[in-house]
Design a protein around this motif. Structure first.
Motif, PDB file in Angstrom:
ATOM      1  N   ARG A 119      -2.613  -2.892  13.732  1.00 39.63           N
ATOM      2  CA  ARG A 119      -3.859  -1.838  13.184  1.00 39.63           C
ATOM      3  C   ARG A 119      -3.822  -1.214  12.210  1.00 39.63           C
ATOM      4  NH1 ARG A 119      -5.555   0.704  17.895  1.00 39.63           N
ATOM      5  NH2 ARG A 119      -5.682  -0.106  19.613  1.00 39.63           N
ATOM      6  N   ILE A 120      -2.765  -1.622  11.118  1.00 36.15           N
ATOM      7  CA  ILE A 120      -2.515  -0.409  10.352  1.00 36.15           C
ATOM      8  C   ILE A 120      -3.063  -2.157   8.866  1.00 36.15           C
ATOM      9  CG2 ILE A 120      -1.005  -0.147   8.596  1.00 36.15           C
ATOM     10  CD1 ILE A 120       0.807   1.420  10.172  1.00 36.15           C
ATOM     11  N   ARG A 121      -2.415  -3.165   9.740  1.00 35.05           N
ATOM     12  CA  ARG A 121      -2.969  -4.768   8.494  1.00 35.05           C
ATOM     13  C   ARG A 121      -4.199  -4.603   8.179  1.00 35.05           C
ATOM     14  NH1 ARG A 121       1.166  -7.387  11.872  1.00 35.05           N
ATOM     15  NH2 ARG A 121       3.220  -7.055  11.124  1.00 35.05           N
TER      16      ARG A 121
ATOM     17  N   ALA B 180       0.990  -1.326  -0.063  1.00 36.23           N
ATOM     18  CA  ALA B 180       0.331  -0.097   0.288  1.00 36.23           C
ATOM     19  C   ALA B 180       0.992   1.424   0.182  1.00 36.23           C
ATOM     20  CB  ALA B 180      -0.931  -0.374   1.537  1.00 36.23           C
ATOM     21  N   HIS B 181       0.005   2.151  -0.279  1.00 37.75           N
ATOM     22  CA  HIS B 181       0.844   3.640  -0.067  1.00 37.75           C
ATOM     23  C   HIS B 181       0.596   4.585   1.159  1.00 37.75           C
ATOM     24  CE1 HIS B 181       3.371   7.495  -1.432  1.00 37.75           C
ATOM     25  NE2 HIS B 181       1.808   7.999  -0.979  1.00 37.75           N
ATOM     26  N   ILE B 182       1.444   4.487   1.788  1.00 36.57           N
ATOM     27  CA  ILE B 182       0.839   4.879   3.356  1.00 36.57           C
ATOM     28  C   ILE B 182       1.597   6.764   3.990  1.00 36.57           C
ATOM     29  CG2 ILE B 182       0.950   4.425   5.838  1.00 36.57           C
ATOM     30  CD1 ILE B 182       0.954   1.712   4.795  1.00 36.57           C
ATOM     31  N   LEU B 183       0.867   7.466   3.452  1.00 36.86           N
ATOM     32  CA  LEU B 183       1.400   8.925   4.169  1.00 36.86           C
ATOM     33  C   LEU B 183       1.114   8.803   5.647  1.00 36.86           C
ATOM     34  CD1 LEU B 183       2.037  12.297   3.779  1.00 36.86           C
ATOM     35  CD2 LEU B 183      -0.631  11.890   3.943  1.00 36.86           C
TER      36      LEU B 183
ATOM     37  N   LEU C 294      -3.843   4.652   3.436  1.00 38.47           N
ATOM     38  CA  LEU C 294      -3.970   5.144   4.530  1.00 38.47           C
ATOM     39  C   LEU C 294      -3.078   6.298   5.288  1.00 38.47           C
ATOM     40  CD1 LEU C 294      -4.650   3.744   7.561  1.00 38.47           C
ATOM     41  CD2 LEU C 294      -2.626   3.065   7.656  1.00 38.47           C
ATOM     42  N   VAL C 295      -4.155   6.759   6.126  1.00 33.70           N
ATOM     43  CA  VAL C 295      -2.793   8.103   6.540  1.00 33.70           C
ATOM     44  C   VAL C 295      -2.532   8.052   7.687  1.00 33.70           C
ATOM     45  CG1 VAL C 295      -2.924  10.458   6.860  1.00 33.70           C
ATOM     46  CG2 VAL C 295      -3.993   9.747   4.960  1.00 33.70           C
ATOM     47  N   VAL C 296      -1.172   7.852   7.820  1.00 34.10           N
ATOM     48  CA  VAL C 296      -0.933   7.483  10.242  1.00 34.10           C
ATOM     49  C   VAL C 296      -0.967   8.631  10.486  1.00 34.10           C
ATOM     50  CG1 VAL C 296       0.351   6.542  11.559  1.00 34.10           C
ATOM     51  CG2 VAL C 296       0.391   5.329   9.318  1.00 34.10           C
TER      52      VAL C 296
ATOM     53  N   PRO D  61      -8.907   5.956   4.643  1.00 36.77           N
ATOM     54  CA  PRO D  61      -8.853   5.410   6.401  1.00 36.77           C
ATOM     55  C   PRO D  61      -7.386   6.341   6.458  1.00 36.77           C
ATOM     56  CG  PRO D  61      -8.565   3.685   3.865  1.00 36.77           C
ATOM     57  CD  PRO D  61      -8.236   5.319   3.502  1.00 36.77           C
ATOM     58  N   VAL D  62      -7.539   6.363   8.339  1.00 37.73           N
ATOM     59  CA  VAL D  62      -7.237   7.418   9.022  1.00 37.73           C
ATOM     60  C   VAL D  62      -6.932   6.870  10.648  1.00 37.73           C
ATOM     61  CG1 VAL D  62      -6.380   9.774  10.453  1.00 37.73           C
ATOM     62  CG2 VAL D  62      -8.065  10.121   7.964  1.00 37.73           C
ATOM     63  N   LEU D  63      -5.411   6.457  10.470  1.00 38.40           N
ATOM     64  CA  LEU D  63      -5.027   6.040  11.901  1.00 38.40           C
ATOM     65  C   LEU D  63      -4.853   6.733  12.679  1.00 38.40           C
ATOM     66  CD1 LEU D  63      -4.370   3.900  13.806  1.00 38.40           C
ATOM     67  CD2 LEU D  63      -2.423   3.401  12.689  1.00 38.40           C
TER      68      LEU D  63
END
Length: 231
Positions: free
Chosen positions: A112-114, A3-6, A49-51, A75-77
């Motif tokens: 959690r990310i998974r 995935a591409h995650i920010l 996803l944005v962490v 999606p936002v964590l």
């Protein structure tokens, strides 16, 4: 699953740790250190996803989440040192899908990310369209309609509606719904389900103050009524 995650985190050491953990699992990662940069990056190159750290300079995490939710369902964590229930519920009310308080373990963060990525990137190709009354949930297209109008849902809201639409008229406890949305059973976070239900009612109920579709079963939980599942 790549995935591409920010990652939006003002603590450079913490941001680099998260980046290395993500790269180790095969994800592409962009790191920013302030809220405005997070907004610009998310809009220019939509991440999976944005962490998101809550205490960002400039625009804080709440502000970033609010802007992203205006026109997207990324999606936002959220990550934060705040643990007060009001802070958690505010983050979820703004559309965050998960909320972790610092300090946290690298293992729990990646778990959690998974969970979020598994839910949002891998809908089962043979999942049937679910219809309950005037509500339709399409797991493959990640699409919800109500009275023939498209309903924009966060991944957490979608997970709840999908679970309930698969078993109409079944009463789900908050803990059971929490399992569907986050994969965790911690009682201290069960009130988050109330926030998701409240937001869903605003989107699918003729009068959210007098729900007839997402109904409260006092002392137990919630159920989705109004029809039967049609595959």
């Amino acid at each position: 699953m790549c995935a591409h995650i920010l990652v939006a985190e003002d603590n450079e050491m913490q941001a680099d740790l998260i980046r290395r953990l993500l790269v180790r699992e095969g994800h592409t990662t962009v790191v920013v250190h302030d809220g405005r940069a997070a907004i610009d990056e998310a809009k220019s190159r939509r991440p999976d996803l944005v962490v998101l750290d809550l205490m960002l300079p400039g625009v804080d995490g709440y502000g970033v989440c609010r802007v992203l939710r205006q026109d997207d369902d990324i999606p936002v964590l959220m990550l934060t040192a705040r643990s007060a229930e009001e802070d958690v519920l505010l983050g979820l009310d703004l559309g965050a899908d998960d909320y972790m308080t610092k300090p946290y373990s690298a293992r729990e963060l990646m778990a959690r990310i998974r969970i979020v990525l598994r839910r949002t990137l891998r809908p089962a190709e043979d999942s049937p369209v679910l219809r309950v009354g005037s509500i339709t949930v399409d797991p493959v297209r990640h699409l919800v309609t109500c009275d023939d109008a498209t309903v924009t849902c966060t991944p957490g809201e979608f997970a709840i509606l999908r679970a309930m639409a698969a078993e109409p008229d079944r009463v789900f406890s908050r803990r059971q719904l929490l399992h569907h949305t986050r994969g965790h059973d911690r009682a201290s976070t069960e009130r988050a389900i109330d926030v998701h239900i409240m937001n869903l009612r605003k989107k699918v109920e003729p009068d959210p103050r007098r729900p007839v579709r997402l109904v409260t079963v006092f002392g137990v939980g919630y159920k989705l009524v109004g029809g039967h599942h049609v595959p």
